[in-house]
Design an enzyme around this catalytic site. Structure first.
Site, PDB file in Angstrom:
ATOM      1  N   GLY A 192       0.840  -1.200   0.000  1.00  0.00           N
ATOM      2  CA  GLY A 192       0.000   0.000   0.000  1.00  0.00           C
ATOM      3  C   GLY A 192       0.873   1.248   0.000  1.00  0.00           C
TER       4      GLY A 192
ATOM      5  CB  VAL B 183       2.660 -12.381   5.605  1.00  0.00           C
ATOM      6  CG1 VAL B 183       3.381 -12.527   6.937  1.00  0.00           C
ATOM      7  CG2 VAL B 183       3.596 -11.874   4.528  1.00  0.00           C
TER       8      VAL B 183
ATOM      9  CD  GLU C 124     -14.581  11.231  -0.535  1.00  0.00           C
ATOM     10  OE1 GLU C 124     -13.985  10.145  -0.526  1.00  0.00           O
ATOM     11  OE2 GLU C 124     -14.044  12.314  -0.849  1.00  0.00           O
TER      12      GLU C 124
END
Lengths: 446, 446
Positions: free
Chosen positions: A25, A91, A184
């Site tokens: 990210g 992971v 939003e």
């Protein structure tokens, strides 16, 4: 065990320290890029093959943008950085003392000299994980596709519904959480119901759909100044969104929600409230805060492990005046860069820097051409804030192609009121209704 | 039972005949549009919400285009046609004598006066349905996403593979079937391996990937003149594709295929051979051909049922000189239009027309700027054929927006050699490898 995954096969003789980054990210990518010229070798692990521009995920959920418009292959972003290897892997264990991470059910073990945990967060459901099935959140592409599917299918199902009550519930959209994501999302739905779907149905009128934004606190956008919260609420109400503040959700089920003591029948509930850090944080064996995040040293290392760092939504840090650093992209970027620099300092034998969050500003868009913003202390609203929002998002969108196609789609959408990406995949109306009925029956039996 | 699904609630008094169309592909859509001004009411049923431009599906599978670039909501296409209602539903039973179709597990029953079955086809696996899991075909968006997933994941898995044999199998792509789909798929893969992925991997060289196109007959593109088949083969071979003709596949499993007696180790096998009509055709209770298609009267009605029609890939018809009409979009269009006209004729009390297939030409593209084409008797090849292909496909792409974004993406791709849509969703490398191992173990145990 030093698995051959980590290099070209000659790495056992490679004297460079091995930096393992978990998560591609904003934080993980920033750290990797900061280390481009450092004498280290980097392995960046991610469950997916793409870096995601999360701030525009709500536009995928509301059928404006394609998933690929806001995702870029991580290995494409790092292709020229020869000290970085990108590996697509899950992971599942971290051993901080042994300095290893294990991948894919223990089949591969990876040793590290430095570790950055930047695995992000999922949504928090206030201790009710069972709510997630009824109220999906919005963190990754799969989430956005699930939201888009439910959103678009509800109109298809409503067109077929024979009972009025069922039809109304199918045309009621509840959004829980009045932060930027909730605001939003709520602001985009009226655009679709009033314009994009106009004239396409024979039995329902999509513009009669109800949109409710529920916020537990006293105002929406609590991170913004009060006057901008009020402005955003007025803007949303002008679009027809019912905004309810001090409205705590106590139940979420297949029939809708109970909020502020009132039951709201709604087939579609979206979740935009609260974060819960990646469960990988637990494996570090250090104290976590209520949201599962790691409280860090000033250099962003983990207490007791100077070679392990956290950044992004998995990290708990504070600003200079003691406030929590928000879970936003610029903060993740800044943390990732600092971790990169501190690893480079350590390798070079120099001393580490302290993290200082620089707030570049806050932005939230509302519908077609409104927004609220705080930038450098200036409070913006209306069209000017919206243009700022537009500029900032295009500027930060990673990858030239994405910038271009996003602009094309926005222009198309803006000029025609159409939605370009009204694609339902992965399920049918029948399965939707059956699943909802089954969930209901199960709940009633319980 | 006349279910209220079919109209506004007043339809019991609606004297107009009810036309039910099953399938919103080229045939179903053409029929609905042809009936725009006829005194009928139309219900178009489709399992999905979108009309799909199938000829470009292979570009979704190879990460050039977004799924939504080639799909348009059916109800958007028919929004202005007030005599048409679009319903997203699974059809599960047809009763030709009772004139009803049942939807979604029998929960809804729909009466019709006229029925058009235009439900398309899936792939035929030569009596080996178990091959499908190892060798997906390419008929709908889900198929294309599955193909894209396997295609992109194989490189991710190869980068992680430790054994050379495993790595080679992961980088071997077998395409079964030398028709246009197989040829176009095979021609796209070298573009990706040689250009788009260049420099992104540290342990593998994607340009070393093998691409094999296997055709059971004596030449690829058997519907084309021999010299164009030969040209297409030369063009593919120039791209590095190994073309094998007279090569019959006798086994498909998790390890690859056995073809022409030779085992080819390949992790990724794509299927482009043969059609099998929708199983709904069986419910008409009339004789079907080997591919499960309905042999029709000259007016495209079903023998014994003058009010039931078939069109598109579910229909078996012949050209004026007795050859089978090919399963291509223009043929489906022409059939759909004729069915529409014949229903209108019947309602008006006039006599029906006979189906005459007009072959507009054949086109197949090979890689970046080659194609072969037969148009009006003229044989085209090379760049000029490719430009023709480009023009025809842009012209026929339904929906202005799609045309625009497709052009943008093609231009970007052409100029930069990049792939814009390299998004893996829905699975991980770990799950891919585990599933493949499990399938292998199961096969060996059997």
């Amino acid at each position: 065990m030093h698995h051959s995954l980590t290099g070209t096969g000659t790495h056992l003789a490679d004297p460079r320290p091995h930096v393992v980054i978990v998560g591609g990210g904003f934080a993980g990518l920033a750290a990797a890029r900061t280390l481009a010229d450092a004498p280290v070798r980097i392995t960046l692990l991610d469950r997916t093959n793409h870096h995601l521009f999360q701030p525009l995920l709500y536009q995928v959920a509301t059928a404006v943008l394609n998933p690929a418009d806001i995702s870029v292959p991580i290995r494409w972003l790092l292709r020229k950085q020869q000290n970085a290897t990108v590996v697509m892997a899950d992971v599942d264990r971290i051993d901080p003392a042994d300095k290893t991470v294990s991948l894919d059910g223990g089949s591969v073990l990876l040793s590290f000299d430095f570790l950055l945990l930047a695995a992000g967060a999922r949504h928090a459901y206030f201790g009710h994980p069972e709510w997630e099935q009824f109220a999906p959140g919005l963190k990754n592409i799969e989430d956005a596709l699930e939201m888009r599917r439910r959103f678009l299918l509800s109109f298809e199902a409503a067109e077929r519904a024979s009972a009025v009550g069922e039809r109304d519930a199918l045309l009621t959209f509840v959004i829980v959480g009045g932060g930027p994501t909730g605001v939003e999302l709520a602001g985009m739905i009226p655009e679709v119901t009033h314009h994009a779907l106009k004239g396409e149905f024979r039995r329902i009128d999509p513009s009669k759909a109800r949109v409710l934004l529920l916020e537990g606190g006293p105002r929406i956008l609590p991170a913004f100044p009060e006057e901008l919260s009020a402005q955003a609420q007025r803007d949303l109400e002008a679009l027809g969104v019912e905004v309810r503040t001090n409205c705590v959700v106590t139940t979420v089920d297949a029939d809708g929600v109970v909020a502020g003591g009132e039951r709201i029948d709604a087939h579609t509930v979206f979740w935009g409230a609260g974060n819960q850090a990646s469960p990988l944080a637990k494996q570090l064996g250090v104290p976590l805060d209520r949201a599962g995040r790691v409280s860090l040293n000033a250099d962003l290392s983990v207490p007791g492990y100077e070679y392990i760092f956290c950044a992004g939504d998995v990290a708990s840090t504070t600003t200079d005046d003691g406030k929590p650093v928000p879970a936003v992209a610029p903060a993740a970027n800044q943390m990732g860069e600092l971790v990169g620099r501190n690893i480079a300092h350590t390798v070079a034998g120099s001393s580490r820097e302290t993290f200082r969050y620089f707030n570049k500003g806050d932005l939230a868009t509302i519908g077609r051409h409104k927004a609220v913003a705080v930038i450098g202390g200036a409070k913006l609203r209306g069209l000017f804030a919206w243009l700022t929002w537009l500029f900032v998002h295009i500027l930060y969108l990673v990858g030239m192609r994405n910038r271009l196609t996003v602009v094309v789609q926005w222009a198309y959408q803006y000029l025609t009121f159409q939605r370009g990406v009204r694609l339902i995949t992965g399920t049918t109306v029948h399965r939707l209704l059956k699943a909802s009925k089954a969930a209901n029956d199960k709940r009633r039996a319980a």
